[in-house]
Design an enzyme around this catalytic site. Structure first.
Site, PDB file in Angstrom:
ATOM      1  N   GLU A   1      43.485  41.563  39.375  1.00  0.00           N
ATOM      2  CA  GLU A   1      43.142  40.131  38.879  1.00  0.00           C
ATOM      3  C   GLU A   1      41.678  40.338  38.916  1.00  0.00           C
ATOM      4  O   GLU A   1      40.950  40.479  39.796  1.00  0.00           O
ATOM      5  CB  GLU A   1      43.740  39.191  39.455  1.00  0.00           C
ATOM      6  CG  GLU A   1      45.104  39.117  39.367  1.00  0.00           C
ATOM      7  CD  GLU A   1      45.855  37.954  39.938  1.00  0.00           C
ATOM      8  OE1 GLU A   1      44.979  37.028  40.589  1.00  0.00           O
ATOM      9  OE2 GLU A   1      47.260  37.830  40.111  1.00  0.00           O
TER      10      GLU A   1
ATOM     11  N   HIS B   1      46.802  33.345  36.424  1.00  0.00           N
ATOM     12  CA  HIS B   1      46.790  32.873  37.790  1.00  0.00           C
ATOM     13  C   HIS B   1      46.933  31.366  37.874  1.00  0.00           C
ATOM     14  O   HIS B   1      46.090  31.090  38.717  1.00  0.00           O
ATOM     15  CB  HIS B   1      46.186  33.645  38.929  1.00  0.00           C
ATOM     16  CG  HIS B   1      47.030  33.508  40.184  1.00  0.00           C
ATOM     17  ND1 HIS B   1      46.692  34.670  41.134  1.00  0.00           N
ATOM     18  CD2 HIS B   1      47.461  32.676  40.831  1.00  0.00           C
ATOM     19  CE1 HIS B   1      47.261  34.489  42.196  1.00  0.00           C
ATOM     20  NE2 HIS B   1      48.043  33.309  42.146  1.00  0.00           N
TER      21      HIS B   1
END
Length: 318
Positions: free
Chosen positions: A263, A289
């Site tokens: 990420e 997220h």
């Protein structure tokens, strides 16, 4: 006493902390490891989300640290053993964002089963793909499999039951006679059996050595043809390349991923190839997220963590 906040936090909670402590609120610290380590050197408490690593190096750089507040529930970015050895209290916002995550799961379930919400561009462009979009599915009567039956998983089950779905749950920590099964109307099942029966599978387990690549090529192959997978838990639990292959082959109807092994998600990977395949594009939902982030959840999470850190530092509630 100094509190360092390295990622975004609800402003009223920050202000409440400022009334009692010196506060350095700098969400940019999550982007600079060196700056975070330097700031931690003077900190009595640190408040983070998931992008700041509270590891052995940071703990060594923070001799005054007494508390770590986690604006969320996942703790894989925090060295829990190292904190325990130092007597540093770790306070996640347990339960504060459960509603936000559960509603995300239900929304993704409905969107992926129905499969029509990617048609905006075509309709706006004068096309009318009514025939091709008329075979969407209803949630009612279908089976949801919840992997990890803690607070969030149980709330997902309750909401799904409200839609008339059957619910299976898998959680080794809950005995078959645990009250949570009766309270939610869910039936306990082993993981492989759940995957074989569920029309929708939602993941709610932490990332540990045992759960890394929990849904690998073998287990993805166990899922029912045309099933849907939703991961709001942690990246690394799903083998992303194997999932992409299953989607491109048409073995799965769709997937919604809010978390990734890396990420931010790197451009040009296996999941991007799915999106490049026009027939599959509407079957893949990727979000950054944020399943647990809503205005209401952020307020609850921030207030809970601010209160916890205040108690850890002073012995009194905020």
């Amino acid at each position: 006493m100094l509190i360092v906040i390295s990622e975004f936090m609800d402003e009223p909670a920050v202000q409440a902390l400022r009334e009692r402590f010196e506060v350095r609120y700098d969400p940019g610290l999550a982007e600079s490891r060196a700056a975070l380590l330097a700031a931690a050197g003077e900190a009595d408490a640190l408040i983070v989300r998931n992008r700041s690593r509270v590891d052995a190096a940071l703990l060594a750089a923070a001799p005054r640290l007494k508390a770590v507040g986690r604006l969320g529930v996942g703790l894989d970015n925090i060295d829990l053993d190292g904190c325990a050895a130092r007597g540093i209290r770790v306070m996640p916002a347990t339960g504060a964002n459960a509603r936000a995550v559960a509603e995300y799961v239900i929304g993704a379930t409905l969107a992926l089963l129905r499969g029509v919400y990617g048609a905006t561009g075509a309709v706006a462009g004068g096309h009318w793909p009514r025939a091709s979009l008329s075979a969407g599915l209803e949630a009612h009567g279908r089976t949801l499999g919840v992997v990890g039956f803690g607070g969030i998983g149980q709330l997902v089950a309750t909401l799904a039951r409200g839609l008339g779905m059957r619910v299976l749950g898998c959680d080794a920590a809950l005995a078959p006679g645990h009250p949570a099964w009766a309270e939610t109307g869910a039936r306990p099942a082993a993981l492989d059996a759940l995957l074989a029966e569920a029309d929708v599978v939602s993941l709610h387990v932490p990332l540990t050595p045992d759960t890394r690549n929990l849904l690998d090529e073998r287990r993805l192959a166990l899922m029912r043809p045309g099933a849907v997978l939703i991961n709001t838990a942690r990246g690394g639990i799903v083998d992303e390349a194997a999932l992409a292959a299953a989607l491109r082959a048409g073995r799965l109807r769709g997937a919604a991923l809010d978390v990734f092994g890396q990420e931010p998600l790197a451009a040009g990977g296996a999941l991007a190839a799915v999106l490049a395949d026009t027939p599959s594009a509407a079957s893949l939902i990727l979000t950054p997220h944020i399943a647990g982030l809503t205005a209401e959840a952020n307020t609850r999470v921030s207030e809970m963590v601010a209160n916890g850190v205040t108690m850890a530092l002073t012995g009194k509630a905020a």
